[in-house]
Design an enzyme around this catalytic site. Sequence first.
Site, PDB file in Angstrom:
ATOM      1  N   ASP A 170     -13.706  38.276  30.414  1.00  0.00           N
ATOM      2  CA  ASP A 170     -14.134  37.591  31.624  1.00  0.00           C
ATOM      3  C   ASP A 170     -14.630  38.613  32.649  1.00  0.00           C
ATOM      4  O   ASP A 170     -14.605  39.825  32.400  1.00  0.00           O
ATOM      5  CB  ASP A 170     -12.980  36.752  32.166  1.00  0.00           C
ATOM      6  CG  ASP A 170     -13.451  35.448  32.783  1.00  0.00           C
ATOM      7  OD1 ASP A 170     -14.604  35.390  33.252  1.00  0.00           O
ATOM      8  OD2 ASP A 170     -12.656  34.480  32.814  1.00  0.00           O
ATOM      9  N   ASP A 243     -18.171  26.862  33.878  1.00  0.00           N
ATOM     10  CA  ASP A 243     -17.224  26.381  32.876  1.00  0.00           C
ATOM     11  C   ASP A 243     -17.470  24.897  32.613  1.00  0.00           C
ATOM     12  O   ASP A 243     -17.854  24.138  33.515  1.00  0.00           O
ATOM     13  CB  ASP A 243     -15.788  26.527  33.375  1.00  0.00           C
ATOM     14  CG  ASP A 243     -15.305  27.965  33.394  1.00  0.00           C
ATOM     15  OD1 ASP A 243     -16.096  28.863  33.086  1.00  0.00           O
ATOM     16  OD2 ASP A 243     -14.132  28.174  33.736  1.00  0.00           O
TER      17      ASP A 243
END
Length: 571
Positions: A170, A243
Site C-alpha cells: 500500500d 477501493d
Amino acid sequence: MPPRLRASLPCLTAAALLALALCPAPAAAEPTATSDTPLALTPPMGWNNWAHYMCDIDEAKVVANADALVATGLAAKGYDTVTIDDCWMTRSRDAEGNLVVDTQKFPHGMDWLGRYLHDRKLKFGIYQDAGSLTCERYPGSGSPDGGGPDHYARDARQFASWEVDYVKMDGCNLWVPEGKTKEQAYRDAYNSVAKALRDSGRAMALSASAPAYFQQGEWGGSDWHKVIDWVGETGQLWREGRDIKVYKPAAPDTSRWSSVMGNYGYNRWLGRYAGPGNWNDPDFLIAGAPGLTAAESRSQVGLWAMMAAPFILSSQVSELTPDGLAALGNTDLIALDQDPMGRQGAVVSSNATSDILVRPLADGDRAVAVLNRSGAARDIRVPLDEIGLGSCTVDAKNLWNGETGEVSDTLTATLAAHDTGVWRLTPRSGCAEAVPTGQIAGRGSGQGAACADGANTTGVGAVVMGACTGAPDQRWTLGRNGSLRLAGECLSAGEEHLVELADCSDGPRRREAGQSWTPRRDGALVEDASGLCLTAPAPAAAPADPGTPVERLRLTPCGDHQVDQAWALPV
C-alpha cells in the site's frame, strides 16, 4: 438470466495491434522458481479479506476462506492466492526491528499459515505499506517522517522466511523528502520495495498501490499518468484508484453497483499499460457477495475479464450466492481473463446507457462485451462492421450459457438491467484481418472521458470533442499505415495547428499531408510531419451557451504525460 444470443454476426480474424502496443510472447505456465523469473504472466487470481472483513480478520477466517476456495472448486480454477490485508501485526516492531505477528489473531504465526496454504496447493499473500505506517497505522516499511532508516529489505527477508508468494504494498503515510515531488518520492519508495523483494531470494509478486494515491477523477491528472507509466517497472499489478465499496454488516443490502461502475470507469481507458507481467487492477471482485444482483455480479466478472484484470475475490467465500459462484467459476470467462496474449480490451463505443468492448485474443479469436448501464432490460444490436470486422462468417459463443451459432452481419441480444453480455468470436476461413474501429476517447470538459467527433459543428472538416455517443461521427478506423479515418476521410493537420478531416493521401504524400500518426505508450498521438501531439480543448470555465462555437482539437508541442494529450484507442 444471462443474455441469450438471438441473431447473426460476421467476420473476425487475428487482432490488428497498434504499433504502440508491445505484446510479449505468451508463456505456457506461470513460473514459480527464482527471484529473477518473470511473474504474473497472466492476471493473478485469489482472495483477500479487506472488502468483506476489513480489520476484523484472524487466522480462523483466513483458513475458513482458504478451505472454501478448495471446497467450491474455485482454487482448482485458478483462485489460488490467499492474501491477508492490513491489521495482522502488532503496533510496534520488536527490538531487532522485525514485524511482530498479532498472536491474538494469528496464534500459530505466519510461517505456519504459509505452510497450511501451501499444503493445499495455494499461494500465500500478505499486506504491507511503503510508508512509515499502514493505512490503519500499523508499522510500515518506509522511512519515518523527517527521514531515517527504512525496513524494505528487512521486511522482504521476513516475508521470504515465511515463504510468502505475493505482497500487496500500500502507499499510505509515505514521507516526501524536501526537494522531491510526491511523484518522485513514490517512485523511489516502490523501486526500493521492488529491489528488496528481488534481493530476498524468493519470487514474490508485487501488487503496487502507488497510482491510487494520485487519482483525480476518471481521466486522471498528469502525475497519475506518470505513475501508471512507471509502476510496472516495480510490480506486476497495480491499483490505480478508489477501493471497491466494502461490505457493511449493519446494512448488508446496501447496493455496491455504483462502486463497481466507478472502478470500471477509470480502468477501462488504460489498456496500453497492460500485458504479460503487468496488469491494471480496478480492485476486488465482489460478485456473489451482498450488494450486487445476479446481473451485476455477471457484469463485474465479464468486464474484469475483458479488461484482463486480476480476479481477486474479497468476500466470505462460503456465503457466495449460487449465481455469483457460477459467474466466478465460469471457465470460459476465466479463460478470457487469463488469455496469454494479455491484451486488455478497449471500449470501442459508449454512450449514457451502454458500452461495447472488444478484446483481441491469442488464438485469433475476438471477444466482444456489451454493458447495459440502464436500470431496465434493453435490446442491443452490434453491427460487426462497426467493431472492425469485415463480411465473413464466425462461430459466436455466448460465454454465459455456452450457446454457439454460426452468425453474420449483426450481433443482437436482450440484456437485463445492469447486465453484460460476453461473446467469443471464432473466424472461419476467408475472413479478413480485423481493423481497429471505434471511438477515440480523451479528456472531456470535466474529469471524465469525451470522444473525438467529426460532426463538423464549427466548419467543414472540423474535429471537436463531444460527449461519447457511439454514433457514426465518432467511429474511427486505425490503419497500419498510420492513418486515422472517419467516414472515408483522414485526420489531418490543418492550418493554425488545428486538425481536420480531409481527403486521404497515399504513400509518401500521407506524411506530407499531415495524415500520419504514431501512438506513444503514454497515450499521446504524434503527427509525424510536425512532431506535435493531438491535444484536447481546455475545459470550459462554464457551460457554453447554445450556439457558441465548440473548440476544435489542435496540435501542440508534446508534453510530459500531459493529460489533454492522452488518448484511448480502439483495438
